[in-house]
Design a protein around this motif. Structure first.
Motif, PDB file in Angstrom:
ATOM      1  N   PRO A 179       0.801  -1.238   0.000  1.00 29.88           N
ATOM      2  CA  PRO A 179       0.000   0.000   0.000  1.00 29.88           C
ATOM      3  C   PRO A 179       0.829   1.281   0.000  1.00 29.88           C
ATOM      4  O   PRO A 179       0.302   2.343  -0.332  1.00 29.88           O
ATOM      5  CB  PRO A 179      -0.811  -0.124   1.302  1.00 29.88           C
ATOM      6  CG  PRO A 179      -0.019  -1.058   2.169  1.00 29.88           C
ATOM      7  CD  PRO A 179       0.605  -2.038   1.224  1.00 29.88           C
ATOM      8  N   ALA A 180       2.119   1.195   0.352  1.00 31.86           N
ATOM      9  CA  ALA A 180       2.951   2.401   0.382  1.00 31.86           C
ATOM     10  C   ALA A 180       3.847   2.526  -0.841  1.00 31.86           C
ATOM     11  O   ALA A 180       4.621   3.469  -0.943  1.00 31.86           O
ATOM     12  CB  ALA A 180       3.818   2.409   1.647  1.00 31.86           C
ATOM     13  N   ALA A 181       3.764   1.588  -1.781  1.00 31.08           N
ATOM     14  CA  ALA A 181       4.731   1.519  -2.875  1.00 31.08           C
ATOM     15  C   ALA A 181       4.506   2.571  -3.944  1.00 31.08           C
ATOM     16  O   ALA A 181       3.379   2.965  -4.241  1.00 31.08           O
ATOM     17  CB  ALA A 181       4.703   0.140  -3.504  1.00 31.08           C
ATOM     18  N   GLN A 182       5.616   2.991  -4.541  1.00 35.40           N
ATOM     19  CA  GLN A 182       5.585   3.932  -5.657  1.00 35.40           C
ATOM     20  C   GLN A 182       5.627   3.233  -7.007  1.00 35.40           C
ATOM     21  O   GLN A 182       4.981   3.661  -7.952  1.00 35.40           O
ATOM     22  CB  GLN A 182       6.780   4.889  -5.553  1.00 35.40           C
ATOM     23  CG  GLN A 182       6.852   5.885  -6.683  1.00 35.40           C
ATOM     24  CD  GLN A 182       8.022   6.843  -6.594  1.00 35.40           C
ATOM     25  OE1 GLN A 182       8.213   7.673  -7.457  1.00 35.40           O
ATOM     26  NE2 GLN A 182       8.810   6.748  -5.536  1.00 35.40           N
ATOM     27  N   LEU A 183       6.393   2.134  -7.099  1.00 31.81           N
ATOM     28  CA  LEU A 183       6.654   1.535  -8.403  1.00 31.81           C
ATOM     29  C   LEU A 183       6.277   0.058  -8.503  1.00 31.81           C
ATOM     30  O   LEU A 183       6.911  -0.671  -9.232  1.00 31.81           O
ATOM     31  CB  LEU A 183       8.132   1.702  -8.762  1.00 31.81           C
ATOM     32  CG  LEU A 183       8.581   3.089  -9.202  1.00 31.81           C
ATOM     33  CD1 LEU A 183      10.041   3.061  -9.611  1.00 31.81           C
ATOM     34  CD2 LEU A 183       7.739   3.586 -10.373  1.00 31.81           C
ATOM     35  N   GLY A 184       5.299  -0.379  -7.756  1.00 31.38           N
ATOM     36  CA  GLY A 184       4.855  -1.759  -7.904  1.00 31.38           C
ATOM     37  C   GLY A 184       4.343  -2.015  -9.309  1.00 31.38           C
ATOM     38  O   GLY A 184       3.613  -1.201  -9.873  1.00 31.38           O
ATOM     39  N   GLN A 185       4.761  -3.130  -9.896  1.00 31.69           N
ATOM     40  CA  GLN A 185       4.369  -3.432 -11.277  1.00 31.69           C
ATOM     41  C   GLN A 185       4.256  -4.939 -11.426  1.00 31.69           C
ATOM     42  O   GLN A 185       5.265  -5.637 -11.570  1.00 31.69           O
ATOM     43  CB  GLN A 185       5.401  -2.855 -12.250  1.00 31.69           C
ATOM     44  CG  GLN A 185       4.986  -2.896 -13.704  1.00 31.69           C
ATOM     45  CD  GLN A 185       5.997  -2.202 -14.598  1.00 31.69           C
ATOM     46  OE1 GLN A 185       6.860  -1.462 -14.131  1.00 31.69           O
ATOM     47  NE2 GLN A 185       5.887  -2.450 -15.903  1.00 31.69           N
ATOM     48  N   ALA A 186       3.052  -5.452 -11.400  1.00 24.27           N
ATOM     49  CA  ALA A 186       2.825  -6.894 -11.369  1.00 24.27           C
ATOM     50  C   ALA A 186       3.218  -7.591 -12.662  1.00 24.27           C
ATOM     51  O   ALA A 186       3.506  -8.798 -12.658  1.00 24.27           O
ATOM     52  CB  ALA A 186       1.361  -7.182 -11.048  1.00 24.27           C
ATOM     53  N   ASP A 187       3.232  -6.872 -13.790  1.00 16.39           N
ATOM     54  CA  ASP A 187       3.455  -7.522 -15.077  1.00 16.39           C
ATOM     55  C   ASP A 187       4.831  -7.236 -15.681  1.00 16.39           C
ATOM     56  O   ASP A 187       5.072  -7.525 -16.849  1.00 16.39           O
ATOM     57  CB  ASP A 187       2.366  -7.107 -16.068  1.00 16.39           C
ATOM     58  CG  ASP A 187       2.318  -5.593 -16.289  1.00 16.39           C
ATOM     59  OD1 ASP A 187       3.029  -4.864 -15.557  1.00 16.39           O
ATOM     60  OD2 ASP A 187       1.561  -5.141 -17.175  1.00 16.39           O
ATOM     61  N   ILE A 188       5.746  -6.660 -14.913  1.00 15.39           N
ATOM     62  CA  ILE A 188       7.073  -6.355 -15.446  1.00 15.39           C
ATOM     63  C   ILE A 188       7.833  -7.637 -15.763  1.00 15.39           C
ATOM     64  O   ILE A 188       7.648  -8.666 -15.089  1.00 15.39           O
ATOM     65  CB  ILE A 188       7.878  -5.477 -14.453  1.00 15.39           C
ATOM     66  CG1 ILE A 188       9.169  -4.975 -15.112  1.00 15.39           C
ATOM     67  CG2 ILE A 188       8.166  -6.229 -13.171  1.00 15.39           C
ATOM     68  CD1 ILE A 188       9.923  -3.951 -14.278  1.00 15.39           C
ATOM     69  N   THR A 189       8.682  -7.594 -16.779  1.00 16.29           N
ATOM     70  CA  THR A 189       9.455  -8.769 -17.198  1.00 16.29           C
ATOM     71  C   THR A 189      10.949  -8.428 -17.249  1.00 16.29           C
ATOM     72  O   THR A 189      11.342  -7.257 -17.238  1.00 16.29           O
ATOM     73  CB  THR A 189       9.017  -9.246 -18.588  1.00 16.29           C
ATOM     74  OG1 THR A 189       9.351  -8.225 -19.552  1.00 16.29           O
ATOM     75  CG2 THR A 189       7.516  -9.517 -18.635  1.00 16.29           C
ATOM     76  N   VAL A 190      11.762  -9.478 -17.340  1.00 15.01           N
ATOM     77  CA  VAL A 190      13.200  -9.290 -17.504  1.00 15.01           C
ATOM     78  C   VAL A 190      13.481  -8.514 -18.779  1.00 15.01           C
ATOM     79  O   VAL A 190      14.375  -7.648 -18.833  1.00 15.01           O
ATOM     80  CB  VAL A 190      13.926 -10.653 -17.517  1.00 15.01           C
ATOM     81  CG1 VAL A 190      15.379 -10.489 -17.937  1.00 15.01           C
ATOM     82  CG2 VAL A 190      13.842 -11.316 -16.154  1.00 15.01           C
ATOM     83  N   GLU A 191      12.722  -8.799 -19.816  1.00 17.31           N
ATOM     84  CA  GLU A 191      12.912  -8.109 -21.094  1.00 17.31           C
ATOM     85  C   GLU A 191      12.673  -6.605 -20.946  1.00 17.31           C
ATOM     86  O   GLU A 191      13.353  -5.792 -21.584  1.00 17.31           O
ATOM     87  CB  GLU A 191      11.977  -8.688 -22.158  1.00 17.31           C
ATOM     88  CG  GLU A 191      12.335 -10.089 -22.629  1.00 17.31           C
ATOM     89  CD  GLU A 191      12.099 -11.164 -21.562  1.00 17.31           C
ATOM     90  OE1 GLU A 191      11.203 -10.959 -20.696  1.00 17.31           O
ATOM     91  OE2 GLU A 191      12.808 -12.189 -21.592  1.00 17.31           O
ATOM     92  N   ASP A 192      11.710  -6.220 -20.094  1.00 13.10           N
ATOM     93  CA  ASP A 192      11.448  -4.798 -19.864  1.00 13.10           C
ATOM     94  C   ASP A 192      12.670  -4.118 -19.246  1.00 13.10           C
ATOM     95  O   ASP A 192      13.037  -3.000 -19.628  1.00 13.10           O
ATOM     96  CB  ASP A 192      10.248  -4.619 -18.921  1.00 13.10           C
ATOM     97  CG  ASP A 192       8.945  -5.043 -19.554  1.00 13.10           C
ATOM     98  OD1 ASP A 192       8.826  -4.962 -20.785  1.00 13.10           O
ATOM     99  OD2 ASP A 192       8.045  -5.470 -18.803  1.00 13.10           O
TER     100      ASP A 192
END
Length: 333
Positions: A179-192
């Protein structure tokens, strides 16, 4: 070791780029939340320990004095510490020894940072920490110094960049539910991560934690007070600290010996003789993705150059054998 010490309350602000809240207000928000969690008021606190970045980050002279009342230090003993990126950890250690020594029964520990105030970028403030004769003429910044260390680490042990990128992916995914996160990203990949902008090779944009404003606080108490205050005190069984030289050219960039020395101090205090078997979860400092791996090795949880294999094999995942930064760490939060 002195008296036994426990954490009896904790508080945290959201971590975002803020435009309105001052550092003092951030410190107050975290402190108030920690006190509420402990069921205490500021009148119950005997002393305050503050950890914060250099004054230049907020453009405020004598930052400790500035934050003191917002952090609950009005008319109380206050001490401010700053040891670079390890300030958040050392601030808690400072709170521990103020209680363990018998000086105080309850200490409020507050760590705050407001990097967005520095214009055009906080890197400008960092230039002043380097030696004015041998380093400053080169106009160094932390990005390319960490890039040197990352490159050395990869070269010394034959580490693939993709294995390091997995740490950034893991932490940003872990932060997606924070709940305090700025950059949570559930779908990020190594390629990104590997396709993100190169800042100073081999450091790319998604390898780096973001500029952020926020504050955290904990209430630490002596054993007899903790048992009266909290049903489930979190006991501090061991602490350790160590400072390496500020001259980067004098360090072993492939291995953080300073982390090993601090870890051994904490393990000895806690009676831990086999860290890899006895430690269940770990939250290493991760301003860059490779630093999490670097620090895991310094913590004696993996051999030199072996932590990337653990990341690749899922050992460090939330459901792995040794979850690392399940909160999302700096890279996600």
């Amino acid at each position: 070791m002195g008296r036994r010490v426990a954490v009896v309350g904790a508080g945290m602000t959201r971590f975002v780029r803020r435009s309105l809240e001052t550092g003092k207000e951030l410190a107050w928000e975290a402190a108030r939340t920690a006190l509420d969690a402990a069921g205490l008021t500021i009148d119950d606190i005997d002393a305050v320990c503050i950890g914060t970045a250099p004054d230049a980050f907020d453009g405020v002279h004598m930052k400790g004095e500035y934050l003191a009342d917002g952090a609950g230090g009005w008319n109380k003993p206050v001490i401010r510490s700053y040891v670079g990126g390890g300030t958040g950890v050392f601030c808690a250690v400072q709170g521990w020894y103020h209680v363990a020594s018998g000086m105080f029964d309850r200490v409020l520990v507050v760590a705050e940072e407001k990097m967005s105030s520095t214009m055009p970028h906080p890197q400008g403030a960092f230039l002043t920490i380097f030696d004015h004769i041998t380093e400053r003429p080169l106009e160094p910044n932390l990005l390319w110094i960490f890039a040197l260390e990352m490159n050395r680490y990869m070269t010394a042990y034959g580490i693939e960049k993709a294995d390091i990128a997995r740490v950034a992916v893991k932490n940003k995914r872990n932060a997606a539910g924070h709940p305090a996160a700025q950059l949570g990203q559930a779908d990020i990949t190594v390629e990104d991560v590997l396709a993100s902008e190169v800042l100073a090779w081999p450091v790319q944009r998604l390898d780096v934690s973001p500029v952020s404003d926020g504050a955290v606080a904990v209430v630490m108490a002596a054993e007899d007070v903790a048992n009266r205050t909290c049903d489930k005190p979190v006991w501090v069984e061991g602490v350790g600290w160590n400072l390496d030289t500020a001259y980067w050219t004098n360090r072993d960039l492939a291995y953080p010996a300073y982390v090993e020395r601090a870890a051994r101090m904490a393990y000895d205090m806690a009676g831990i003789t086999e860290p890899r078997r006895e430690i269940d979860i770990v939250e290493p400092y991760d301003p860059f993705d490779y630093k999490e791996l670097h620090h895991l090795e310094g913590l004696q949880l993996f051999g030199k150059g072996k932590a990337p294999e653990a990341a690749r094999d899922g050992v460090l995942d939330r459901d792995g054998d040794l979850p690392s930064c399940p909160s999302g760490g700096l890279l996600g939060v």
